[in-house]
Design a protein around this motif. Sequence first.
Motif, PDB file in Angstrom:
ATOM      1  N   SER A 141     -15.280 -14.032 -15.322  1.00  0.00           N
ATOM      2  CA  SER A 141     -15.892 -14.031 -13.996  1.00  0.00           C
ATOM      3  C   SER A 141     -14.884 -13.641 -12.922  1.00  0.00           C
ATOM      4  N   LYS A 142     -15.373 -12.968 -11.908  1.00  0.00           N
ATOM      5  CA  LYS A 142     -14.527 -12.612 -10.775  1.00  0.00           C
ATOM      6  C   LYS A 142     -14.238 -13.821  -9.882  1.00  0.00           C
ATOM      7  N   ARG A 143     -15.020 -14.854 -10.048  1.00  0.00           N
ATOM      8  CA  ARG A 143     -14.818 -16.059  -9.248  1.00  0.00           C
ATOM      9  C   ARG A 143     -13.602 -16.837  -9.768  1.00  0.00           C
ATOM     10  N   VAL A 144     -12.722 -17.220  -8.872  1.00  0.00           N
ATOM     11  CA  VAL A 144     -11.554 -18.022  -9.231  1.00  0.00           C
ATOM     12  C   VAL A 144     -11.937 -19.504  -9.141  1.00  0.00           C
ATOM     13  N   LEU A 182     -16.558 -17.689 -17.637  1.00  0.00           N
ATOM     14  CA  LEU A 182     -17.050 -16.446 -18.225  1.00  0.00           C
ATOM     15  C   LEU A 182     -18.496 -16.230 -17.825  1.00  0.00           C
ATOM     16  N   GLU A 183     -18.938 -14.983 -17.957  1.00  0.00           N
ATOM     17  CA  GLU A 183     -20.331 -14.654 -17.670  1.00  0.00           C
ATOM     18  C   GLU A 183     -20.890 -13.760 -18.763  1.00  0.00           C
ATOM     19  N   LEU A 184     -22.150 -13.960 -19.083  1.00  0.00           N
ATOM     20  CA  LEU A 184     -22.870 -13.053 -19.968  1.00  0.00           C
ATOM     21  C   LEU A 184     -23.503 -11.974 -19.111  1.00  0.00           C
ATOM     22  N   ASN A 185     -23.132 -10.753 -19.350  1.00  0.00           N
ATOM     23  CA  ASN A 185     -23.647  -9.621 -18.579  1.00  0.00           C
ATOM     24  C   ASN A 185     -24.629  -8.845 -19.439  1.00  0.00           C
ATOM     25  N   ALA A 186     -25.870  -8.754 -18.973  1.00  0.00           N
ATOM     26  CA  ALA A 186     -26.904  -8.069 -19.754  1.00  0.00           C
ATOM     27  C   ALA A 186     -27.454  -6.854 -19.031  1.00  0.00           C
ATOM     28  N   GLU A 187     -26.666  -6.252 -18.137  1.00  0.00           N
ATOM     29  CA  GLU A 187     -27.134  -5.078 -17.406  1.00  0.00           C
ATOM     30  C   GLU A 187     -27.403  -3.911 -18.356  1.00  0.00           C
ATOM     31  N   GLU A 188     -26.551  -3.752 -19.342  1.00  0.00           N
ATOM     32  CA  GLU A 188     -26.783  -2.739 -20.378  1.00  0.00           C
ATOM     33  C   GLU A 188     -26.841  -3.476 -21.709  1.00  0.00           C
ATOM     34  N   ASP A 189     -25.832  -3.311 -22.537  1.00  0.00           N
ATOM     35  CA  ASP A 189     -25.730  -4.135 -23.731  1.00  0.00           C
ATOM     36  C   ASP A 189     -25.119  -5.467 -23.345  1.00  0.00           C
ATOM     37  N   LEU A 190     -25.561  -6.524 -24.016  1.00  0.00           N
ATOM     38  CA  LEU A 190     -25.067  -7.861 -23.718  1.00  0.00           C
ATOM     39  C   LEU A 190     -23.575  -7.952 -24.040  1.00  0.00           C
ATOM     40  N   LYS A 191     -22.796  -8.501 -23.100  1.00  0.00           N
ATOM     41  CA  LYS A 191     -21.365  -8.651 -23.343  1.00  0.00           C
ATOM     42  C   LYS A 191     -20.826  -9.829 -22.540  1.00  0.00           C
ATOM     43  N   LEU A 192     -19.645 -10.300 -22.959  1.00  0.00           N
ATOM     44  CA  LEU A 192     -18.948 -11.380 -22.281  1.00  0.00           C
ATOM     45  C   LEU A 192     -17.912 -10.803 -21.337  1.00  0.00           C
ATOM     46  N   GLU A 193     -17.821 -11.379 -20.134  1.00  0.00           N
ATOM     47  CA  GLU A 193     -16.829 -10.927 -19.161  1.00  0.00           C
ATOM     48  C   GLU A 193     -16.198 -12.132 -18.481  1.00  0.00           C
ATOM     49  N   VAL A 202     -18.037 -22.012 -19.412  1.00  0.00           N
ATOM     50  CA  VAL A 202     -16.686 -22.506 -19.171  1.00  0.00           C
ATOM     51  C   VAL A 202     -15.976 -22.611 -20.508  1.00  0.00           C
ATOM     52  N   CYS A 203     -14.780 -22.074 -20.587  1.00  0.00           N
ATOM     53  CA  CYS A 203     -14.006 -22.031 -21.825  1.00  0.00           C
ATOM     54  C   CYS A 203     -12.639 -22.683 -21.603  1.00  0.00           C
ATOM     55  N   SER A 204     -12.290 -23.625 -22.468  1.00  0.00           N
ATOM     56  CA  SER A 204     -10.985 -24.278 -22.400  1.00  0.00           C
ATOM     57  C   SER A 204      -9.977 -23.526 -23.259  1.00  0.00           C
ATOM     58  N   ILE A 205      -8.837 -23.191 -22.675  1.00  0.00           N
ATOM     59  CA  ILE A 205      -7.729 -22.596 -23.424  1.00  0.00           C
ATOM     60  C   ILE A 205      -6.529 -23.546 -23.311  1.00  0.00           C
ATOM     61  N   SER A 206      -5.346 -23.082 -23.599  1.00  0.00           N
ATOM     62  CA  SER A 206      -4.222 -24.011 -23.723  1.00  0.00           C
ATOM     63  C   SER A 206      -3.796 -24.676 -22.423  1.00  0.00           C
ATOM     64  N   LYS A 207      -3.858 -23.975 -21.285  1.00  0.00           N
ATOM     65  CA  LYS A 207      -3.343 -24.534 -20.044  1.00  0.00           C
ATOM     66  C   LYS A 207      -4.403 -24.804 -18.987  1.00  0.00           C
ATOM     67  N   ASP A 208      -5.553 -24.156 -19.098  1.00  0.00           N
ATOM     68  CA  ASP A 208      -6.578 -24.329 -18.080  1.00  0.00           C
ATOM     69  C   ASP A 208      -7.937 -23.951 -18.645  1.00  0.00           C
ATOM     70  N   CYS A 209      -8.900 -23.756 -17.765  1.00  0.00           N
ATOM     71  CA  CYS A 209     -10.246 -23.343 -18.166  1.00  0.00           C
ATOM     72  C   CYS A 209     -10.590 -22.021 -17.486  1.00  0.00           C
ATOM     73  N   ARG A 210     -11.321 -21.193 -18.186  1.00  0.00           N
ATOM     74  CA  ARG A 210     -11.757 -19.917 -17.631  1.00  0.00           C
ATOM     75  C   ARG A 210     -13.279 -19.914 -17.473  1.00  0.00           C
TER      76      ARG A 210
END
Length: 403
Positions: free
Chosen positions: A128-131, A115-126, A105-113
Amino acid sequence: MSKRKKYLTCSRKYDLPLFCAAWTAAVVPKPRNKEDGAAADDGAGVAHVVFGGGGGNRKSGVKNKLLLAHYDFASDMLSEAVYTLSTDDDPPYRLAVHPGSNKIVCSISKDCRLLELNAEEDLKLEVSKRVVQPLQDIGEQNCLVFSGDGTRLATGGEDGHLRVFEWPSLELVMDQAGAHTAVKDIDFSLDGSLLVSTGDAGPCRVWDLSKASAVTSLSASKGANLGLCRFSRDGTKPFLFITMREGSKGVISIWNSTTWKMSTSKRLSEYPISAFAISPDGRFLAIGNSEGDVKVLNANNLGVVMQVKSAHMVFVTSMEFSPNSRALLSVSGDSSARVTAISEPTKREGWRIYMLMFLLLLLSYWFFIVRKQDEAGGDLSVRAVINYLDLSVRAVFHLGVRR
């Protein structure tokens, strides 16, 4: 490896001011070699870390983004960013990693997002599709934290609003508008039944989550201001640690979380404390101050275990211990991140005690012999005694070093 070279490997500059940092939950074993792929000895591995920061709006010229890097415990090396995720015009202020999962969970200026760590190939941040609707449009959050078992998420807003959610359903457990003028810090107790919160001014409050109400309010002594807060983690001592500012000095106070009385306090910094952390195993505390210094402390007695002067050029913005409690991650507005490996001083300190005891016994023995020789009219050379003591001290010293 020289101290200077080691310092450079575990500290690294990135291209943006850093406001938040967190370890991901997983530590990946490092292969011994490519041929056999066996895990390294002593639990050495590679842990992944996430940083966030930026320059605000686009006019600053500094992009807002999250960075993913890794830290190698065996070589004590922090990598360059291996992945970046833009957050557009919203700088990331705070991060909370869910224990045991890939959710962040990441806090930005107006709300929170979410995120997910995806390790299917190289590890990366994405993203989340979940609202996560309950975290939308709640304003800037100064602090985010998951309970130890990951079943709850707490948020503390710049507007003083304190919220606790069930995870992952995000059903509200507690909703306290105006808990403080602005929430400064929050933390769950070890069993997740209590939440502590501090504000920019006024008392610290402890909340019973089963009743969604305050248990007590704790106030600093006259002339002091309360700062950051952490519950003890070892499960044996019911403590609450709160940082205080006395003038320009940084202090840690210890409160009994049964009686809610302050048991002790200790001045630990000549400058205000700007960041605070406790290790998952409960053994260590860490503070970072406004001058960029970092200290690791013994949680039992507040003794200094390690200190790094000028670990950063300006104030420390965030710090967190690794999940295995073996390293401390800290970041600063000067764009630097640093990992401080936690050394174990117990063996060396033990040998110092044994050496001192041995020397005391040795001195007592020789004074006894000298006295007896003197009473018997013998001739015992003082120089011989000194030489023997010198050889004994050297032998014990070298034994301690070898150990």
